[in-house]
Design an enzyme around this catalytic site. Structure first.
Site, mmCIF file in Angstrom:
data_model
loop_
_atom_site.group_PDB
_atom_site.id
_atom_site.type_symbol
_atom_site.label_atom_id
_atom_site.label_comp_id
_atom_site.label_asym_id
_atom_site.label_seq_id
_atom_site.Cartn_x
_atom_site.Cartn_y
_atom_site.Cartn_z
ATOM 1 N N ASP A 253 0.862 -1.178 0.000
ATOM 2 C CA ASP A 253 0.000 0.000 0.000
ATOM 3 C C ASP A 253 0.896 1.224 0.000
ATOM 4 O OD1 ASP A 253 -2.254 1.920 0.743
ATOM 5 O OD2 ASP A 253 -3.312 -0.003 0.772
ATOM 6 N N HIS A 307 -2.957 4.205 -3.831
ATOM 7 C CA HIS A 307 -2.381 3.455 -2.714
ATOM 8 C C HIS A 307 -0.965 2.983 -3.052
ATOM 9 C CE1 HIS A 307 -5.906 3.334 -0.098
ATOM 10 N NE2 HIS A 307 -6.614 3.306 -1.206
ATOM 11 N N GLU A 378 -9.923 3.904 -5.035
ATOM 12 C CA GLU A 378 -9.662 5.248 -4.532
ATOM 13 C C GLU A 378 -8.608 6.041 -5.314
ATOM 14 O OE1 GLU A 378 -11.103 4.982 0.010
ATOM 15 O OE2 GLU A 378 -9.024 4.354 -0.243
#
Ligand SMILES: *[C@@H]1O[C@H](CO)[C@@H](O)[C@H](O)[C@H]1NC(C)=O
Ligand SMILES: *[C@@H]1O[C@H](CO)[C@@H](O)[C@H](O)[C@H]1NC(C)=O
Length: 591
Positions: A253, A307, A378
């Site tokens: 991440d 991420h 995202e």
């Protein structure tokens, strides 16, 4: 019948020998209500029913499903008789000549016996002469574990005098593994006043079982906080006990990149929290192997293009240009959803070379996997829009207004290119899993993501129509209901904790396109210390939903669930308490 009588006599003797002590309790199974009732004296009107000195032993045969978790789906019949057994007196025979006892079955024999020993706290001091022979018949020697593995099995127990025969029939070794897991759940320990511990097993049973969903997963995030190999393995133990079959390993991440890639060593060198907080190729292989023996396949994820910050910082100084943009940029709220910021640079061809190396390496580690997770959640447009390089690129393409749509097209260009890279570098046409995102909304998804290639993992609340909309469009889904199966909720912001009942009662859309679901343990606020407590036993509630999809709700499952929690504890998993112990001892009184 002789063996059963012996058992009951032993247990009755225990009751008798308890005199002089404080009040002793006994349990009898109320056959109508399928629950074990506690009382201080011989129960009135309980003639013909058995008397037990512990709720655990009573539970074994009380109710249709006894102590089994998850409940079998096709047929379950348990007798009320018990037989004393000892781990030293189990023998295995392989019935079908074409299949040998391979490493998989050998390992599972050991695991099974270990689980029995753990059931009596490691010290099964009460011996018995009863011999238990387990005859395994499997017809398919294939040991590939993937989405298409046939997990069904049949289990029969027959007891004559002091000889018990257990027959297991399954298509393959993974089904046989599930059968052994079920068998271990038909065993419980009891202790005598002299503190000697023995085991009893259900003396007669016929179970036919197969899962409703093929994908029954747990997501583990080892990037927000590092998780040791032993902690990861413990979660796999819990999954195996609950017949979950996919460990979704969110390996990387933006906070850290712990995977020690051989082809791109810079990733962990720049991205790991420290040199001892990394996973080598051998470590990941070890987890894959540990999982496989327990019927758990590992779904590896490298999240991209968002991420992704830590680990991607070295491009410029090595002459490869910016691999990621807005890395660590502040104030972070303007450039990402969670600090530190960072998003891959979709217009830098070297990004695809690096990703291709990683994909190739990871798919070699998970040799049999027919799935890979590319993340895809995202993406934060203001990050890309803050990069002069990316803005200039779009303007040069005639997209001078820099519309949201232009950035979505750029994102889809990224996704198309990584897919092509994946195919070229791995040579495997694995299904690609992506998180639901702006690219997967029903009005645009067909433009961006072919449904024969992508599986969408939805992470929306139960009330959201996204899953059914995508199913109507023909997509296959893995469902991670945000307000039921997000195990990190309740520990940050204004999120709410979802208890095991909510997890259990989470119904998935009734559609063939639903492959199953995953409980998600995001790692921002957990590492080795609290992992077990936050995951277990709640993930096991999701496990029964995914294996059995019962028409009944958590209330009906409660007493078996409490028992399963005890089982997890016995196996070394620090599962959280879900009720006062009184509720475990007084079945049905806390529903
Ligand atoms: C799985 O194996 C069982 C037992 O061999 C068999 O009856 C069943 O048809 C198989 N299921 C599928 C989908 O192949
Ligand atoms: C990107 O930034 C420019 C200003 O530099 C702005 O005009 C444009 O609306 C932004 N695009 C998006 C999608 O936010």
């Amino acid at each position: 019948m002789k063996a059963f009588v012996v058992v009951l006599t032993v247990i009755c003797n225990v009751v008798a020998e308890f005199k002089g002590d404080t009040v002793h309790w006994i349990w009898t199974c109320n056959l109508n209500e399928e629950r074990c009732e506690k009382s201080a004296a011989s129960p009135v009107g309980a003639e013909g029913s058995s008397v037990y000195t512990s709720p655990t032993v009573c539970r074994l045969t009380c109710g249709k499903y006894g102590a089994l978790w998850p409940q079998p789906t096709i047929a379950t019949a348990l007798t009320h008789q018990l037989v004393e057994v000892h781990p030293d007196n189990f023998f295995f025979e392989l019935e079908y000549q074409q299949v040998d006892f391979n490493d998989f079955l050998e390992a599972n024999k050991k695991i099974f016996i270990q689980n029995l020993r753990k059931e009596c706290g490691g010290d099964c001091s009460l011996q018995t002469n009863t011999k238990v022979t387990i005859y395994i018949t499997i017809t398919n020697p294939d040991l590939t574990l993937n989405l298409y593995t046939n997990e069904s099995y049949t289990l029969e127990i027959l007891t004559r005098a002091d000889f018990v025969s257990v027959k297991i029939y399954a298509d393959n070794a993974f089904g046989a593994r599930h059968a052994l897991e079920t068998l271990s759940q038909l065993v419980a320990s009891y202790s005598t006043p002299e503190r000697r511990v023995g085991l009893v097993m259900v003396a007669g049973a016929r179970i036919h079982d197969k899962p409703v969903y093929v994908h029954r997963g747990l997501l583990l995030d080892s990037a927000r906080n590092f998780v040791s190999l032993s902690s990861i393995k413990r979660q796999i133990d819990g999954m195996a006990a609950s017949k979950m079959n996919v460990l979704h390993w969110h390996l990387t991440d933006t906070q850290s990149f712990p995977f020690e890639s051989r082809s791109v060593p810079q990733m962990a060198r720049y991205g790991a929290y420290s040199s001892d907080m990394t996973y080598s190729v051998e470590d990941v292989e070890e987890v894959v192997g540990y999982g496989k023996v327990r019927g758990v396949r590992v779904l590896l994820e490298v999240d991209a293009p968002a991420h992704a910050g830590s680990g991607w910082q070295w491009g410029v100084q090595e002459g490869l240009g910016k691999l990621a943009v807005c890395v660590d940029k502040q104030p972070w709220r303007k450039f990402c959803i969670q600090p530190p910021c960072g998003q891959l640079n979709p217009i830098n061809p070297n990004v695809y070379v690096v990703l291709g190396n990683l994909y190739s390496e990871l798919m070699q580690i998970s040799k049999e996997s027919d799935m890979f997770h590319m993340g895809g959640d995202e993406v934060f447009i203001p990050c890309w829009n803050s990069s002069l390089e990316i803005r200039d690129y779009l303007i040069a393409q005639g997209k001078s207004q820099l519309l949201t749509e232009d950035f979505l097209d750029l994102w889809s260009h990224f996704q198309k290119t990584v897919l092509k890279t994946f195919d070229e570098r791995t040579g495997r046409d694995a299904s690609i899993v992506l998180w639901s995102s702006k690219l997967t909304t029903p009005d645009v998804i067909t433009k961006y993501l072919p449904k024969d290639r992508y599986i969408i993992q939805t992470w929306v609340p139960a009330s959201d129509t996204l899953p059914s909309d995508l199913l109507n469009l023909g997509y296959r889904l893995i469902i991670s209901t945000k307000d039921a199966w997000y195990l990190d909720h309740g520990f940050w912001g204004n999120t709410r904790y979802h208890d095991w009942r909510t997890a259990y009662d989470n119904l998935l859309p009734n559609d063939r396109g639903v492959l199953g679901g995953e409980a998600c343990m995001w790692g921002e606020y957990v590492d080795g210390g609290g992992l077990d407590l936050k995951i277990w036993p709640r993930a096991a509630a999701a496990a029964e939903r995914l294996w059995s999809n019962p028409t009944s709700n958590a209330g009906k499952a409660e007493i078996r669930f409490y028992r399963h929690r005890e089982r997890l504890i016995a196996r070394g998993i620090k599962a959280d308490a879900v009720s006062p112990r009184w509720c475990y001892q007084n079945e049905g009184e806390c529903v």
